[in-house]
Design an enzyme around this catalytic site. Structure first.
Site, PDB file in Angstrom:
ATOM      1  N   SER A  24       0.827  -1.212   0.000  1.00 24.38           N
ATOM      2  CA  SER A  24       0.000   0.000   0.000  1.00 24.38           C
ATOM      3  C   SER A  24       0.858   1.257   0.000  1.00 24.38           C
ATOM      4  CB  SER A  24      -0.940  -0.002   1.212  1.00 24.38           C
ATOM      5  OG  SER A  24      -0.212  -0.183   2.405  1.00 24.38           O
ATOM      6  N   ASN A 111      -2.020  -2.215  13.124  1.00 25.54           N
ATOM      7  CA  ASN A 111      -3.480  -2.112  13.116  1.00 25.54           C
ATOM      8  C   ASN A 111      -3.974  -0.873  13.862  1.00 25.54           C
ATOM      9  OD1 ASN A 111      -3.172  -4.477  11.818  1.00 25.54           O
ATOM     10  ND2 ASN A 111      -4.085  -5.775  13.414  1.00 25.54           N
ATOM     11  N   THR A 156     -41.199  22.538 -11.310  1.00 25.52           N
ATOM     12  CA  THR A 156     -41.390  21.222 -10.699  1.00 25.52           C
ATOM     13  C   THR A 156     -41.542  20.281 -11.892  1.00 25.52           C
ATOM     14  OG1 THR A 156     -43.794  21.324 -10.612  1.00 25.52           O
ATOM     15  CG2 THR A 156     -42.635  22.251  -8.726  1.00 25.52           C
ATOM     16  N   HIS A 157     -40.949  19.110 -11.784  1.00 26.50           N
ATOM     17  CA  HIS A 157     -40.914  18.169 -12.924  1.00 26.50           C
ATOM     18  C   HIS A 157     -40.269  18.816 -14.155  1.00 26.50           C
ATOM     19  CE1 HIS A 157     -44.007  15.882 -10.625  1.00 26.50           C
ATOM     20  NE2 HIS A 157     -44.421  17.100 -10.334  1.00 26.50           N
ATOM     21  N   SER A 278     -14.800  23.400 -28.317  1.00 30.09           N
ATOM     22  CA  SER A 278     -14.902  22.090 -28.947  1.00 30.09           C
ATOM     23  C   SER A 278     -13.807  21.983 -30.001  1.00 30.09           C
ATOM     24  CB  SER A 278     -16.281  21.953 -29.597  1.00 30.09           C
ATOM     25  OG  SER A 278     -16.233  20.983 -30.622  1.00 30.09           O
ATOM     26  N   LYS A 284     -18.798  26.495 -30.121  1.00 30.37           N
ATOM     27  CA  LYS A 284     -19.207  25.973 -28.819  1.00 30.37           C
ATOM     28  C   LYS A 284     -18.565  26.674 -27.620  1.00 30.37           C
ATOM     29  CE  LYS A 284     -21.519  22.788 -28.102  1.00 30.37           C
ATOM     30  NZ  LYS A 284     -21.260  21.357 -28.328  1.00 30.37           N
ATOM     31  N   ASN A 286     -18.621  25.290 -23.869  1.00 32.12           N
ATOM     32  CA  ASN A 286     -19.132  24.159 -23.093  1.00 32.12           C
ATOM     33  C   ASN A 286     -18.913  24.357 -21.598  1.00 32.12           C
ATOM     34  OD1 ASN A 286     -19.949  22.802 -25.412  1.00 32.12           O
ATOM     35  ND2 ASN A 286     -17.944  21.854 -25.685  1.00 32.12           N
ATOM     36  N   GLU A 291     -20.391  20.185 -15.760  1.00 28.33           N
ATOM     37  CA  GLU A 291     -20.659  18.795 -16.138  1.00 28.33           C
ATOM     38  C   GLU A 291     -19.818  17.829 -15.302  1.00 28.33           C
ATOM     39  OE1 GLU A 291     -20.908  18.242 -20.643  1.00 28.33           O
ATOM     40  OE2 GLU A 291     -20.129  20.268 -20.410  1.00 28.33           O
ATOM     41  N   TYR A 318      -9.016  -6.800  12.711  1.00 25.47           N
ATOM     42  CA  TYR A 318      -8.405  -6.343  11.460  1.00 25.47           C
ATOM     43  C   TYR A 318      -8.425  -7.436  10.402  1.00 25.47           C
ATOM     44  CZ  TYR A 318      -5.265  -4.414   8.017  1.00 25.47           C
ATOM     45  OH  TYR A 318      -4.747  -3.953   6.840  1.00 25.47           O
ATOM     46  N   GLN A 323      -7.629  -2.362   4.168  1.00 20.76           N
ATOM     47  CA  GLN A 323      -6.655  -1.486   3.510  1.00 20.76           C
ATOM     48  C   GLN A 323      -7.298  -0.701   2.358  1.00 20.76           C
ATOM     49  OE1 GLN A 323      -2.422  -2.618   3.112  1.00 20.76           O
ATOM     50  NE2 GLN A 323      -2.885  -2.931   0.957  1.00 20.76           N
ATOM     51  N   LYS A 326      -8.309   3.512   2.318  1.00 16.32           N
ATOM     52  CA  LYS A 326      -7.522   4.734   2.108  1.00 16.32           C
ATOM     53  C   LYS A 326      -7.637   5.335   0.708  1.00 16.32           C
ATOM     54  CE  LYS A 326      -4.367   2.524   4.218  1.00 16.32           C
ATOM     55  NZ  LYS A 326      -5.318   1.751   5.053  1.00 16.32           N
TER      56      LYS A 326
END
Ligand code: ARG
Length: 458
Positions: A24, A111, A156-157, A278, A284, A286, A291, A318, A323, A326
């Protein structure tokens, strides 16, 4: 085959293929600062327990300082035997300080060590996330101030519903992010607990003063149960949950901005600094930042699901599966802080387009409920008023206009209670003005909230 710190009971080294999966260090070296802090405090605890002489403890502290310097300057040299950050620090300490380094791990296990390191790290990470979210809130306050007086449809919707102050809409996100910050603070409180001194599973056999140790490391509470201390990972899971919820909010905000900046809505334009081009379509602009807030939220939720899945089936205490916590936590942290920064910039870069906002109010019968409320004022029960307004909406649609533009005679033919004051009642502005109960979009309420947030956030 690589030489291991724990190699004593083995005749042969570890197969490289297992070692590759097991190691690790490539990602947990990020905990070097906390690992050294924890080790320094542990040396102090051993000294207080008279396991280490003052001289030995001093030599260890000095050695740890030298190791820290190497990490800090980037000169630390990784060895194949460095399975994780704990073994790497101990190996290097022993090289620098000599045999005394071999005394440091007395009564301690990786541990309880790894849990201590990660909790120390997460407490700081919580603070950094809080700051990052505050920056987005500040940007939203600025945007709400720039939106001064602009009215848009509330949806709404995703269907036009009622008029609302754009500032009110933006303030809704400040509220969400504020609850996120509250969750961060509360989760941080639960992470503020010392695992060190729990040993591998059952506690340490040396007379360690864990209160003094907690104080040294700045932990408020001390884990009361060693099995829980080394075997639990709900603190990591909670970090992932809390950041995932915050990311969900940033994602929704991102989606609003994507919509607003589209030609279809046109409520806002994105500044050059926060728009991307783009490679093919020269025209464009963007909204990549917004996003990506949506996309990155999926990542943090994925991290949560991954760790929850790893946790749910393992017995105490443990297990190596743990592990996995992390990388997920580090990734969620980087993602959250990075997304907050990009979203703060995106919100700062928003310019609202009042004409397009006003245009959106003209169609959609946004004042339908206001007309029903008008009839209620004239003594009609709401449910009947609702039905009557439905017929009026139909009449307006037949004439191809909005109910606010419908002539009085047509309205009166459907609802004789309607008088000519209806046209002063049926305006966007009076609709906003009437929503003056606490939490509503009336200008004075919104202004009070804006002032409140401006003051609270600076
Ligand atoms: N690298 C390990 C982890 O992150 C540290 C604890 C290892 N403990 C052990 N008994 N092998 O979980």
């Amino acid at each position: 085959m690589s030489e291991k710190l724990w190699g004593g009971r083995f005749e042969k080294g570890l197969d490289e293929r297992i070692d590759a999966l097991n190691r690790s260090f490539p990602f947990d070296q990020r905990l070097w600062r906390e690992d050294i802090e924890g080790s320094r405090a542990w040396a102090g605890a051993l000294e207080r327990a008279r396991i280490l002489t003052k001289k030995d403890a001093n030599a260890i502290r000095k050695g740890l300082k030298a190791v820290a310097k190497e990490f800090e300057s980037g000169s630390f040299e990784e060895k194949p035997s460095d399975e994780d950050i704990h073994t790497a620090v101990e190996r290097r300490l022993t090289e620098i300080a000599g045999d005394v380094g071999r005394r440091l791990h007395t009564g301690r296990s990786r541990n309880d060590q790894v849990r201590t390191d990660l909790l120390l790290w997460m407490k700081r990470a919580y603070d950094a996330c809080d700051e990052a979210l505050t920056a987005v809130q500040r940007a939203l306050v600025g945007a709400a101030e720039r939106a001064n007086g602009i009215i848009i449809p509330a949806y709404t919707h995703l269907q036009r519903a009622q008029p609302v102050l754009l500032a009110h809409h933006l303030l809704a996100y400040i509220e969400m992010l504020d609850r996120d910050r509250d969750r961060l603070t509360s989760a941080r409180g639960r992470a503020d607990m010392l695992p060190l001194g729990s040993g591998a599973a059952t506690g340490t056999a040396f007379p360690i003063d864990r209160r003094a140790l907690a104080k040294d490391l700045g932990f408020r509470h001390i884990a009361r149960n060693s099995m829980d201390a080394v075997g639990s990972r709900d603190a990591a899971l909670e970090f992932l949950a809390v950041t995932s919820i915050a990311m969900t909010h940033l994602s929704r905000l991102g989606e609003e901005i994507v919509l607003w900046a589209s030609a279809e809505f046109g409520f806002a334009q994105l500044g050059d600094a926060v728009s991307t081009g783009s490679s093919l379509l020269p025209q464009k602009r963007n909204p990549d930042g917004a996003e990506l807030a949506r996309g990155k939220a999926a990542r943090t939720v994925g991290n949560f699901v991954g760790v929850a899945g790893a946790l749910k089936g393992i017995p105490l205490a443990y297990n190596k599966d743990l592990q996995e916590d992390k990388e997920a936590v580090f990734d969620a942290f980087d993602t959250t802080v990075g997304t907050c920064a990009a979203m703060a910039a995106t919100v700062d870069g928003l310019t609202f387009v009042p004409e397009r906002c006003a245009e959106a109010l003209r169609r959609g019968h946004l004042l339908a409920v206001d007309l029903a409320d008008y009839l209620v004022e004239k003594g009609v029960p709401f449910r009947s008023a609702h039905g009557v307004v439905g017929s009026i909406v139909r009449a307006a649609e037949e004439k191809g206009c909005d109910i606010a533009e419908l002539d009085l005679a047509t309205m009166q033919a459907i609802a004789p209670q309607i008088e000519k004051d209806v046209h002063t009642w049926l305006t966007i502005e009076s609709s906003i003005r009437r929503r003056s109960a606490l939490g509503g979009t009336a200008a004075r309420r919104v202004k009070a909230q804006l002032t409140r947030w401006r003051k609270a956030l600076g």
